[in-house]
Design a protein around this motif. Structure first.
Motif, PDB file in Angstrom:
ATOM      1  N   LEU A 309       0.824  -1.214   0.000  1.00  0.00           N
ATOM      2  CA  LEU A 309       0.000   0.000   0.000  1.00  0.00           C
ATOM      3  C   LEU A 309       0.858   1.265   0.000  1.00  0.00           C
ATOM      4  CD1 LEU A 309      -2.815  -1.109   2.504  1.00  0.00           C
ATOM      5  CD2 LEU A 309      -3.018  -0.833   0.013  1.00  0.00           C
ATOM      6  N   GLY A 310       2.187   1.067   0.029  1.00  0.00           N
ATOM      7  CA  GLY A 310       3.086   2.225  -0.056  1.00  0.00           C
ATOM      8  C   GLY A 310       3.532   2.719   1.301  1.00  0.00           C
ATOM      9  N   HIS A 311       3.267   1.931   2.358  1.00  0.00           N
ATOM     10  CA  HIS A 311       3.674   2.337   3.716  1.00  0.00           C
ATOM     11  C   HIS A 311       4.776   1.402   4.209  1.00  0.00           C
ATOM     12  CE1 HIS A 311       0.639   5.437   4.119  1.00  0.00           C
ATOM     13  NE2 HIS A 311      -0.134   4.619   3.416  1.00  0.00           N
ATOM     14  N   GLU A 312       5.925   1.481   3.520  1.00  0.00           N
ATOM     15  CA  GLU A 312       7.033   0.587   3.868  1.00  0.00           C
ATOM     16  C   GLU A 312       7.508   0.829   5.292  1.00  0.00           C
ATOM     17  OE1 GLU A 312       6.933   2.269   1.004  1.00  0.00           O
ATOM     18  OE2 GLU A 312       7.207   0.822  -0.647  1.00  0.00           O
ATOM     19  N   ASP A 313       7.385   2.090   5.771  1.00  0.00           N
ATOM     20  CA  ASP A 313       7.794   2.367   7.158  1.00  0.00           C
ATOM     21  C   ASP A 313       6.949   1.554   8.136  1.00  0.00           C
ATOM     22  OD1 ASP A 313       5.532   3.827   6.366  1.00  0.00           O
ATOM     23  OD2 ASP A 313       5.962   5.512   7.711  1.00  0.00           O
ATOM     24  N   ALA A 314       5.637   1.519   7.893  1.00  0.00           N
ATOM     25  CA  ALA A 314       4.735   0.776   8.776  1.00  0.00           C
ATOM     26  C   ALA A 314       4.940  -0.738   8.598  1.00  0.00           C
ATOM     27  CB  ALA A 314       3.286   1.163   8.475  1.00  0.00           C
ATOM     28  N   GLY A 315       5.170  -1.163   7.357  1.00  0.00           N
ATOM     29  CA  GLY A 315       5.422  -2.581   7.097  1.00  0.00           C
ATOM     30  C   GLY A 315       6.685  -3.037   7.810  1.00  0.00           C
ATOM     31  N   ARG A 316       7.701  -2.179   7.760  1.00  0.00           N
ATOM     32  CA  ARG A 316       8.975  -2.488   8.419  1.00  0.00           C
ATOM     33  C   ARG A 316       8.776  -2.582   9.939  1.00  0.00           C
ATOM     34  NH1 ARG A 316      13.408  -4.964   6.866  1.00  0.00           N
ATOM     35  NH2 ARG A 316      14.790  -4.844   8.621  1.00  0.00           N
ATOM     36  N   LEU A 317       7.997  -1.623  10.475  1.00  0.00           N
ATOM     37  CA  LEU A 317       7.734  -1.628  11.926  1.00  0.00           C
ATOM     38  C   LEU A 317       7.064  -2.936  12.339  1.00  0.00           C
ATOM     39  CD1 LEU A 317       7.499  -0.305  14.742  1.00  0.00           C
ATOM     40  CD2 LEU A 317       5.431   0.869  13.934  1.00  0.00           C
ATOM     41  N   LEU A 318       6.103  -3.370  11.552  1.00  0.00           N
ATOM     42  CA  LEU A 318       5.396  -4.606  11.904  1.00  0.00           C
ATOM     43  C   LEU A 318       6.352  -5.804  11.801  1.00  0.00           C
ATOM     44  CD1 LEU A 318       2.966  -6.161  12.751  1.00  0.00           C
ATOM     45  CD2 LEU A 318       1.975  -5.910  10.479  1.00  0.00           C
ATOM     46  N   TRP A 319       7.180  -5.825  10.765  1.00  0.00           N
ATOM     47  CA  TRP A 319       8.138  -6.929  10.638  1.00  0.00           C
ATOM     48  C   TRP A 319       9.144  -6.906  11.791  1.00  0.00           C
ATOM     49  CZ3 TRP A 319      13.265  -8.074  10.412  1.00  0.00           C
ATOM     50  CH2 TRP A 319      13.555  -9.407  10.094  1.00  0.00           C
ATOM     51  N   GLU A 320       9.601  -5.710  12.155  1.00  0.00           N
ATOM     52  CA  GLU A 320      10.574  -5.598  13.275  1.00  0.00           C
ATOM     53  C   GLU A 320       9.930  -6.073  14.572  1.00  0.00           C
ATOM     54  OE1 GLU A 320      13.646  -4.986  13.054  1.00  0.00           O
ATOM     55  OE2 GLU A 320      14.004  -3.795  11.248  1.00  0.00           O
ATOM     56  N   ALA A 321       8.634  -5.825  14.722  1.00  0.00           N
ATOM     57  CA  ALA A 321       7.936  -6.259  15.947  1.00  0.00           C
ATOM     58  C   ALA A 321       7.885  -7.791  16.001  1.00  0.00           C
ATOM     59  CB  ALA A 321       6.534  -5.659  15.991  1.00  0.00           C
ATOM     60  N   ILE A 322       7.632  -8.422  14.843  1.00  0.00           N
ATOM     61  CA  ILE A 322       7.633  -9.892  14.802  1.00  0.00           C
ATOM     62  C   ILE A 322       9.028 -10.403  15.173  1.00  0.00           C
ATOM     63  CG2 ILE A 322       7.425 -11.911  13.292  1.00  0.00           C
ATOM     64  CD1 ILE A 322       5.479 -10.226  11.538  1.00  0.00           C
ATOM     65  N   ALA A 323      10.057  -9.801  14.553  1.00  0.00           N
ATOM     66  CA  ALA A 323      11.435 -10.266  14.792  1.00  0.00           C
ATOM     67  C   ALA A 323      11.854 -10.029  16.239  1.00  0.00           C
ATOM     68  CB  ALA A 323      12.389  -9.564  13.831  1.00  0.00           C
ATOM     69  N   ALA A 324      11.433  -8.894  16.802  1.00  0.00           N
ATOM     70  CA  ALA A 324      11.781  -8.607  18.206  1.00  0.00           C
ATOM     71  C   ALA A 324      11.134  -9.640  19.116  1.00  0.00           C
ATOM     72  CB  ALA A 324      11.332  -7.196  18.578  1.00  0.00           C
ATOM     73  N   MET A 325       9.921 -10.033  18.766  1.00  0.00           N
ATOM     74  CA  MET A 325       9.206 -11.017  19.582  1.00  0.00           C
ATOM     75  C   MET A 325       9.888 -12.386  19.476  1.00  0.00           C
ATOM     76  SD  MET A 325       6.812 -13.545  19.906  1.00  0.00           S
ATOM     77  CE  MET A 325       6.387 -13.846  18.203  1.00  0.00           C
ATOM     78  N   THR A 326      10.253 -12.811  18.256  1.00  0.00           N
ATOM     79  CA  THR A 326      10.884 -14.138  18.137  1.00  0.00           C
ATOM     80  C   THR A 326      12.280 -14.132  18.760  1.00  0.00           C
ATOM     81  OG1 THR A 326      11.729 -13.669  15.891  1.00  0.00           O
ATOM     82  CG2 THR A 326       9.610 -14.802  16.059  1.00  0.00           C
ATOM     83  N   ARG A 327      12.944 -12.975  18.701  1.00  0.00           N
ATOM     84  CA  ARG A 327      14.306 -12.897  19.244  1.00  0.00           C
ATOM     85  C   ARG A 327      14.325 -13.252  20.739  1.00  0.00           C
ATOM     86  NH1 ARG A 327      15.391  -8.009  17.463  1.00  0.00           N
ATOM     87  NH2 ARG A 327      16.243  -8.652  15.452  1.00  0.00           N
ATOM     88  N   THR A 328      13.264 -12.896  21.447  1.00  0.00           N
ATOM     89  CA  THR A 328      13.215 -13.204  22.894  1.00  0.00           C
ATOM     90  C   THR A 328      13.056 -14.708  23.103  1.00  0.00           C
ATOM     91  OG1 THR A 328      10.801 -13.111  23.110  1.00  0.00           O
ATOM     92  CG2 THR A 328      11.974 -11.009  23.294  1.00  0.00           C
ATOM     93  N   GLY A 329      12.452 -15.390  22.138  1.00  0.00           N
ATOM     94  CA  GLY A 329      12.232 -16.840  22.249  1.00  0.00           C
ATOM     95  C   GLY A 329      11.257 -17.205  23.351  1.00  0.00           C
ATOM     96  N   ALA A 330      10.580 -16.217  23.926  1.00  0.00           N
ATOM     97  CA  ALA A 330       9.782 -16.476  25.131  1.00  0.00           C
ATOM     98  C   ALA A 330       8.345 -16.890  24.819  1.00  0.00           C
ATOM     99  CB  ALA A 330       9.779 -15.224  26.004  1.00  0.00           C
TER     100      ALA A 330
END
Ligand code: GGG
Length: 358
Positions: A309-330
């Motif tokens: 939709l042209g909101h790469e900043d928001a897409g990136r934020l959502l992807w970073e949130a997924i990665a931050a969550m998996t990084r904890t492994g919790a």
């Protein structure tokens, strides 16, 4: 404020659980973003609808969807409806009618997720597959005669058009050109499929001449499947026909640790029609309704939708949130060795969105 209308089709089985989490993640993104708003309309189409109405979606379903900016889709298929009836009644007509000829499927190992390969981490498993999405082996051409007799015959014809092959391969070259490695791999099987795949290879070679800055290779699909396992780090962009791409990307899902992780975008690059975003996984009737399905694939698909939709900043934020969550492994669902529920993983990702945005 940019406002988008999103059609939500949860579909069947775990599609319902996981798409709810994707929708909530998008709502949280809109809250923290400030300049983005979305309205969601839900369409309860799928196998339950079929059992009531005798069809997977209403007769004017495609006309209804055509007015949306994008479609968020869960999964399709549930007994007792035969899988070919459900798939050809809902998902495949949308892909074809809306000319979503690109199916983008990233293969990327998330941080904190133990992949299945010894000594291969997130830096080794990071490529993207482009699956042709409207023709090829999924052309839907064929028939059966002399049913239930000794003379029974079934024929299924692959359809490869110059327009269809050229546009998906060109998309591959263009995408490879935008990435730092500029490498494109084409999946073929032209030793055995002497008409369709020889044609595919010819068009690939013709286009390669137009893209001297892209380094390109082709592998027979069987050898490429092996390469996914033996040398995933050698892959950057992979382009494949409809069926080859479907099979290879399930292998890609396994490389990511679980089929609960890979997302996909069914894209109409010209934007004449809405594009559709969905997890690669199916409806998984064995765990449907248990609340333990992994929502990462659906939430990652929502991130791809934001990019589109042209909101790469928001897409990136959502992807970073997924990665931050998996990084904890919790907080991981059982497919990844954890004991968290679908809702707990969804909530943990929303917490990360808020933390990263703050
Ligand atoms: N979420 C996608 C889904 O339900 N896929 C089911 C499936 O079998 N799809 C076949 C295909 O993508 O070719």
């Amino acid at each position: 404020m940019n406002t988008y209308r999103i059609a939500v089709i949860p579909g069947d089985g775990i599609g319902v659980d996981t798409i709810d989490e994707a929708q909530q993640a998008l709502q949280t993104i809109c809250q923290v973003h400030g300049g983005l708003s979305m309205t969601f309309e839900r369409y309860p189409w799928g196998c339950q609808y079929y059992l009531r109405e005798g069809r997977m979606m209403p007769e004017d379903g495609l006309r209804i969807l055509a007015d949306y900016d994008a479609i968020l889709f869960g999964a399709v298929g549930f007994p007792p409806v035969p899988d070919h009836v459900s798939l050809w009644g809902l998902l495949l007509p949308i892909r074809q009618a809306f000319d979503q000829y690109i199916n983008l499927r990233p293969v990327k190992l998330l941080p904190g997720i133990p992949g299945p390969l010894r000594n291969k981490g997130p830096e080794d498993i990071d490529f993207i597959c482009i699956r042709e999405n409207t023709e090829g082996e999924y052309g839907g051409v064929g028939g059966r005669v002399h049913r239930h007799s000794d003379n029974e015959v079934a024929v299924q014809t692959s359809v490869f058009t110059r327009r269809g092959v050229e546009r998906v391969l060109r998309y591959g070259f263009e995408l490879a050109r935008k990435r730092p490695r500029r490498e494109l791999v084409s999946a073929t099987k032209s030793n055995a499929l002497q008409y369709t795949m020889v044609f595919w290879d010819e068009v690939f070679r013709e286009l390669a001449a137009e893209y001297p800055d892209v380094s390109c290779r082709q592998y027979h699909v069987d050898a490429l499947a092996a390469r996914f396992i033996t040398a995933p780090e050698s892959l950057d962009v992979v382009v494949a026909s409809n069926l080859f791409g479907d099979i290879l990307t399930d292998l890609g899902g396994a490389l990511q640790g679980s089929l609960g992780i890979p997302p996909s975008g069914n894209i109409n690059p010209e934007r004449r029609y809405p594009s559709l975003f969905e997890p690669v996984h199916g409806s998984a009737p064995d765990i449907a309704g248990k609340g333990i399905a992994n929502p990462i694939a659906a939430i990652w698909a929502a991130s791809m939708m934001l990019d589109h939709l042209g909101h790469e900043d928001a897409g990136r934020l959502l992807w970073e949130a997924i990665a931050a969550m998996t990084r904890t492994g919790a907080v991981l669902t059982p497919d990844l060795g954890g004991s968290a529920t679908t809702k707990e993983v969804g909530a943990a990702i929303r917490e990360q969105i808020i933390a990263l945005a703050g």
